[in-house]
Write an enzyme that holds these catalytic residues in place. Structure first.
Site, PDB file in Angstrom:
ATOM      1  N   LYS A  57     -30.492  19.090  -8.851  1.00  0.00           N
ATOM      2  CA  LYS A  57     -29.188  18.527  -8.516  1.00  0.00           C
ATOM      3  C   LYS A  57     -28.798  17.594  -9.652  1.00  0.00           C
ATOM      4  O   LYS A  57     -29.573  16.714 -10.050  1.00  0.00           O
ATOM      5  CB  LYS A  57     -29.292  17.751  -7.197  1.00  0.00           C
ATOM      6  CG  LYS A  57     -28.052  16.919  -6.842  1.00  0.00           C
ATOM      7  CD  LYS A  57     -26.898  17.815  -6.443  1.00  0.00           C
ATOM      8  CE  LYS A  57     -25.736  17.000  -5.862  1.00  0.00           C
ATOM      9  NZ  LYS A  57     -26.073  16.456  -4.531  1.00  0.00           N
ATOM     10  N   SER A  59     -25.293  15.417 -11.660  1.00  0.00           N
ATOM     11  CA  SER A  59     -23.884  15.041 -11.658  1.00  0.00           C
ATOM     12  C   SER A  59     -23.117  16.125 -12.402  1.00  0.00           C
ATOM     13  O   SER A  59     -23.550  16.593 -13.458  1.00  0.00           O
ATOM     14  CB  SER A  59     -23.684  13.701 -12.369  1.00  0.00           C
ATOM     15  OG  SER A  59     -24.347  12.662 -11.704  1.00  0.00           O
ATOM     16  N   THR A 111     -20.678  11.536 -12.573  1.00  0.00           N
ATOM     17  CA  THR A 111     -19.267  11.857 -12.404  1.00  0.00           C
ATOM     18  C   THR A 111     -18.465  10.594 -12.142  1.00  0.00           C
ATOM     19  O   THR A 111     -17.298  10.491 -12.547  1.00  0.00           O
ATOM     20  CB  THR A 111     -19.097  12.863 -11.257  1.00  0.00           C
ATOM     21  OG1 THR A 111     -19.946  13.993 -11.507  1.00  0.00           O
ATOM     22  CG2 THR A 111     -17.664  13.346 -11.143  1.00  0.00           C
ATOM     23  N   ALA A 112     -19.067   9.620 -11.497  1.00  0.00           N
ATOM     24  CA  ALA A 112     -18.400   8.341 -11.251  1.00  0.00           C
ATOM     25  C   ALA A 112     -17.976   7.688 -12.567  1.00  0.00           C
ATOM     26  O   ALA A 112     -16.849   7.182 -12.698  1.00  0.00           O
ATOM     27  CB  ALA A 112     -19.322   7.408 -10.469  1.00  0.00           C
ATOM     28  N   HIS A 150     -22.054   7.752  -2.909  1.00  0.00           N
ATOM     29  CA  HIS A 150     -22.886   8.025  -1.735  1.00  0.00           C
ATOM     30  C   HIS A 150     -22.373   7.249  -0.505  1.00  0.00           C
ATOM     31  O   HIS A 150     -21.181   7.198  -0.239  1.00  0.00           O
ATOM     32  CB  HIS A 150     -24.348   7.712  -2.022  1.00  0.00           C
ATOM     33  CG  HIS A 150     -24.926   8.445  -3.198  1.00  0.00           C
ATOM     34  ND1 HIS A 150     -24.542   9.713  -3.542  1.00  0.00           N
ATOM     35  CD2 HIS A 150     -25.871   8.078  -4.102  1.00  0.00           C
ATOM     36  CE1 HIS A 150     -25.223  10.104  -4.605  1.00  0.00           C
ATOM     37  NE2 HIS A 150     -26.022   9.132  -4.974  1.00  0.00           N
TER      38      HIS A 150
END
Length: 266
Positions: A57, A59, A111-112, A150
């Site tokens: 997993k 980003s 991504t943030a 999150h």
């Protein structure tokens, strides 16, 4: 003898919900066996960049950096609408007041962070912090603002924090696309056949979780980092959706949009 592969996901409820049945071997994985690594997404990004994982997993903003070595799978990721990162401060502030000040982010490859930079309203220094330390740091004035991800989108008011801008909503308005937060990648060297097999197993794991939630709930809670039950439920309801099973055309278009923006930052 089963071939051992390294799988990395986050301990967040959406990941443990989707992958719980697979990791608990409630899904037939022959001819493979997985060594699992549950870690913060920035740690997973770095591990994938170092080619330490076979399936991971990551980003979505990190994918342009590793796409030559990893293939993005069409399921198991985190995409959606109304689920993006939030920029928060410890008091009500207009965007202009934060234009040149330091802002905490949960990793440079997240991504943030990409969304904060793509927004265009923020030009100050980036301060990298582990995602679960950002809200306390902002609340105690250690940093003037931070981008939270999150479960933070559900709990930030409890820390006395105020929303400055919903970066996911900004993305949706700017592109008309869902926000592609994270995705599942597999080593290209394992071949197309493995990628298709892995997608089938992820979908089977997700289907099992939906049909047998009570069985996997203890596994989700075990890794939920002291989250309350209602927050876990909100987290799953928000981040596990139709895109979890198949990104579809909107999802792939969103990935292309990430390449356009994140690629400029590499």
């Amino acid at each position: 003898m089963a071939r051992s592969l390294k799988l990395g996901i986050s301990p967040c409820p959406n990941d443990t919900y989707i992958f719980g049945p697979l990791l608990q071997e409630r899904i037939d994985l022959c001819p493979y066996a997985f060594q699992s690594r549950l870690a913060d997404v920035q740690e997973l990004n770095e591990a994938a960049c170092a080619h330490q994982l076979d399936v991971a997993k990551i980003s979505m903003a990190a994918y342009p950096r590793i796409h030559d070595a990893y293939r993005l799978l069409s399921c198991g990721g985190a995409l959606g609408r109304g689920c993006g990162p939030l920029l928060v401060a410890n008091r009500p502030l207009p965007i202009a007041d934060l234009a040149f000040g330091p802002i905490a982010v949960p990793g440079r490859l997240t991504t943030a962070c990409m969304l904060l930079q793509a927004h265009g309203g923020f030009h100050g220094p980036i301060q990298v912090m582990r995602y679960d330390t950002i809200m306390p740091a902002v609340a105690h004035g250690q940093v003037q603002a931070g981008v939270i991800i999150h479960e933070g989108r559900f709990t930030y008011p409890e820390h006395g924090l105020h929303l400055v801008v919903d970066l996911g909503a900004w993305w949706e308005e700017a592109t008309g696309l869902p926000i592609p937060l994270g995705g599942i990648v597999a080593r290209r060297s394992l071949g197309w056949g493995f990628a298709a097999w892995m997608e089938d197993k992820i979908r089977a794991s997700l289907d099992y979780a939906r049909e047998n939630e009570a069985e996997i709930w203890p596994f989700i809670q075990e890794h939920a980092q002291e989250m309350q039950g209602q927050t876990i439920r909100e987290h799953i309801n928000t981040f596990v959706n139709d895109f979890s099973r198949d990104m579809g055309q909107d999802g792939w278009s969103a990935v292309e949009a990430v390449f356009e923006r994140a690629g400029d930052k590499l």
